[in-house]
Design a protein around this motif. Sequence first.
Motif, PDB file in Angstrom:
ATOM      1  N   GLY A  57       0.786  -1.226   0.000  1.00 51.92           N
ATOM      2  CA  GLY A  57       0.000   0.000   0.000  1.00 51.92           C
ATOM      3  C   GLY A  57       0.813   1.268   0.000  1.00 51.92           C
ATOM      4  O   GLY A  57       0.278   2.351   0.269  1.00 51.92           O
ATOM      5  N   CYS A  58       2.106   1.178  -0.312  1.00 55.26           N
ATOM      6  CA  CYS A  58       2.978   2.358  -0.250  1.00 55.26           C
ATOM      7  C   CYS A  58       3.036   3.120  -1.568  1.00 55.26           C
ATOM      8  O   CYS A  58       3.382   4.307  -1.577  1.00 55.26           O
ATOM      9  N   VAL A  59       2.753   2.426  -2.671  1.00 55.21           N
ATOM     10  CA  VAL A  59       2.736   3.099  -3.973  1.00 55.21           C
ATOM     11  C   VAL A  59       1.562   2.566  -4.781  1.00 55.21           C
ATOM     12  O   VAL A  59       1.020   1.493  -4.497  1.00 55.21           O
ATOM     13  N   GLU A  60       1.191   3.324  -5.782  1.00 59.95           N
ATOM     14  CA  GLU A  60       0.202   2.876  -6.753  1.00 59.95           C
ATOM     15  C   GLU A  60       0.880   2.799  -8.110  1.00 59.95           C
ATOM     16  O   GLU A  60       1.690   3.670  -8.460  1.00 59.95           O
ATOM     17  N   LEU A  61       0.549   1.736  -8.865  1.00 59.91           N
ATOM     18  CA  LEU A  61       1.153   1.522 -10.180  1.00 59.91           C
ATOM     19  C   LEU A  61       0.056   1.390 -11.233  1.00 59.91           C
ATOM     20  O   LEU A  61      -0.247   0.280 -11.687  1.00 59.91           O
ATOM     21  N   PRO A  62      -0.583   2.476 -11.638  1.00 58.52           N
ATOM     22  CA  PRO A  62      -1.656   2.389 -12.641  1.00 58.52           C
ATOM     23  C   PRO A  62      -1.161   1.724 -13.921  1.00 58.52           C
ATOM     24  O   PRO A  62      -0.161   2.140 -14.503  1.00 58.52           O
ATOM     25  N   GLY A  63      -1.833   0.645 -14.301  1.00 52.79           N
ATOM     26  CA  GLY A  63      -1.440  -0.059 -15.518  1.00 52.79           C
ATOM     27  C   GLY A  63      -0.116  -0.781 -15.400  1.00 52.79           C
ATOM     28  O   GLY A  63       0.415  -1.274 -16.398  1.00 52.79           O
ATOM     29  N   GLY A  64       0.457  -0.847 -14.189  1.00 56.12           N
ATOM     30  CA  GLY A  64       1.737  -1.517 -13.997  1.00 56.12           C
ATOM     31  C   GLY A  64       2.911  -0.739 -14.563  1.00 56.12           C
ATOM     32  O   GLY A  64       3.995  -1.284 -14.697  1.00 56.12           O
ATOM     33  N   ARG A  65       2.720   0.546 -14.888  1.00 52.57           N
ATOM     34  CA  ARG A  65       3.774   1.351 -15.500  1.00 52.57           C
ATOM     35  C   ARG A  65       4.515   2.162 -14.448  1.00 52.57           C
ATOM     36  O   ARG A  65       3.903   2.885 -13.646  1.00 52.57           O
ATOM     37  N   ALA A  66       5.834   2.063 -14.451  1.00 52.35           N
ATOM     38  CA  ALA A  66       6.650   2.774 -13.467  1.00 52.35           C
ATOM     39  C   ALA A  66       6.498   4.286 -13.603  1.00 52.35           C
ATOM     40  O   ALA A  66       6.483   5.011 -12.604  1.00 52.35           O
ATOM     41  N   ARG A  67       6.363   4.774 -14.823  1.00 53.30           N
ATOM     42  CA  ARG A  67       6.272   6.223 -15.025  1.00 53.30           C
ATOM     43  C   ARG A  67       4.933   6.789 -14.583  1.00 53.30           C
ATOM     44  O   ARG A  67       4.748   8.018 -14.554  1.00 53.30           O
ATOM     45  N   SER A  68       3.983   5.915 -14.232  1.00 59.98           N
ATOM     46  CA  SER A  68       2.691   6.366 -13.695  1.00 59.98           C
ATOM     47  C   SER A  68       2.632   6.214 -12.181  1.00 59.98           C
ATOM     48  O   SER A  68       1.599   6.443 -11.561  1.00 59.98           O
ATOM     49  N   LEU A  69       3.750   5.810 -11.591  1.00 62.18           N
ATOM     50  CA  LEU A  69       3.793   5.522 -10.155  1.00 62.18           C
ATOM     51  C   LEU A  69       3.477   6.747  -9.312  1.00 62.18           C
ATOM     52  O   LEU A  69       3.864   7.874  -9.639  1.00 62.18           O
ATOM     53  N   ARG A  70       2.769   6.491  -8.212  1.00 60.36           N
ATOM     54  CA  ARG A  70       2.470   7.550  -7.243  1.00 60.36           C
ATOM     55  C   ARG A  70       2.679   7.010  -5.832  1.00 60.36           C
ATOM     56  O   ARG A  70       2.206   5.913  -5.503  1.00 60.36           O
ATOM     57  N   VAL A  71       3.397   7.757  -4.994  1.00 57.36           N
ATOM     58  CA  VAL A  71       3.576   7.369  -3.587  1.00 57.36           C
ATOM     59  C   VAL A  71       2.291   7.715  -2.847  1.00 57.36           C
ATOM     60  O   VAL A  71       1.804   8.844  -2.900  1.00 57.36           O
ATOM     61  N   THR A  72       1.718   6.738  -2.158  1.00 56.49           N
ATOM     62  CA  THR A  72       0.445   6.926  -1.468  1.00 56.49           C
ATOM     63  C   THR A  72       0.647   7.633  -0.123  1.00 56.49           C
ATOM     64  O   THR A  72       1.773   7.802   0.358  1.00 56.49           O
ATOM     65  N   ALA A  73      -0.473   8.003   0.483  1.00 56.22           N
ATOM     66  CA  ALA A  73      -0.423   8.619   1.809  1.00 56.22           C
ATOM     67  C   ALA A  73       0.190   7.654   2.819  1.00 56.22           C
ATOM     68  O   ALA A  73       0.938   8.060   3.712  1.00 56.22           O
ATOM     69  N   GLN A  74      -0.119   6.356   2.664  1.00 55.20           N
ATOM     70  CA  GLN A  74       0.454   5.359   3.572  1.00 55.20           C
ATOM     71  C   GLN A  74       1.964   5.272   3.391  1.00 55.20           C
ATOM     72  O   GLN A  74       2.712   5.139   4.359  1.00 55.20           O
TER      73      GLN A  74
END
Length: 313
Positions: A57-74
């Motif tokens: 739950g520390c990052v989100e990977l939309p579509g499994g793409r690294a360049r779309s990664l976002r660090v979550t609040a957690q």
Amino acid sequence: MPAPSAVLTPLQRKLLGFLQACDQKGTRPSYRELAAGFGWKAVGTARDHLRALAAKGCVELPGGRARSLRVTAQGKAQLQAKAEAMPAQGPGPDPVAGLAQDLVALLAPRLTREQFRAGTCLWREGDPAKRCIIIDRGRIMAFRQLPSGRTVPTCLRGPGEIVGFPPLFDGAGYPTTVQVLEDLEARVLERADLLDAVQDGPTALLMFKVFATRLREVFKVVEQVSHRSAVPRVASALLALAGETSAKGGFTLVSLPLAAGTLATALGLAPETFSRAVAQLIAEGILHRLSLRRFQVLDLARLRGHAEVVDLS
């Protein structure tokens, strides 16, 4: 306090900090750039590390793409937490190995040290039970011949474990053939010495404890075999084969001492079922394949969770 499976290893915390710094700068590294930056030879290693962070739950990977990664609040909360990351732990101690150590201490004067080369047959199914061994180094595989004539592996044993112990009491034949997989160093106990040691109260009590623990182990195997998923059996086998946890990065390595197909048969699985279970653990960010027979455990707590079965106590 985060759940055990959400606790980050030192390397995961370092990677997450790097990703947050990139996020603040408005940059998004690719898998290839991450692999190069952290010194990983394979791009897949970077992908598996990010999947492990996503599973926590520390990052989100939309579509499994690294360049779309976002660090979550957690993920940000993990980095801001003042508490140090929980130290990496190696695989839990095998209960029989622990009892074996106590038993060996009492039997020490009766034990002799021997070495066996890989490929040596220690005894064959049906041979009169005359001795047992306590493994100090190396591994053995036990085999049993089915009525059809086909030979199947039944178990794999390694350092700290006693092999050939129960048959010594009735003097009947060994139930399995035991072959050395890796050069073996072991302490040997002859049947006559064992029967003599039974006269000693503390030694006899420890022997019964070893029997009881082995019986519980059989119950757990029955539970795993009856489980609809193969993952618990595979996860348990990988934990049993796991080596020491690396202080650098906090990861545990698993090496298969024999072909995956042979190990699958020992677990009562078809080779393709074993492969699917391993693929699932990799997809969940729990394992990373380093080579054909070598894996890196990315999330030891979750691997243990998959391996857990009902305790029939």
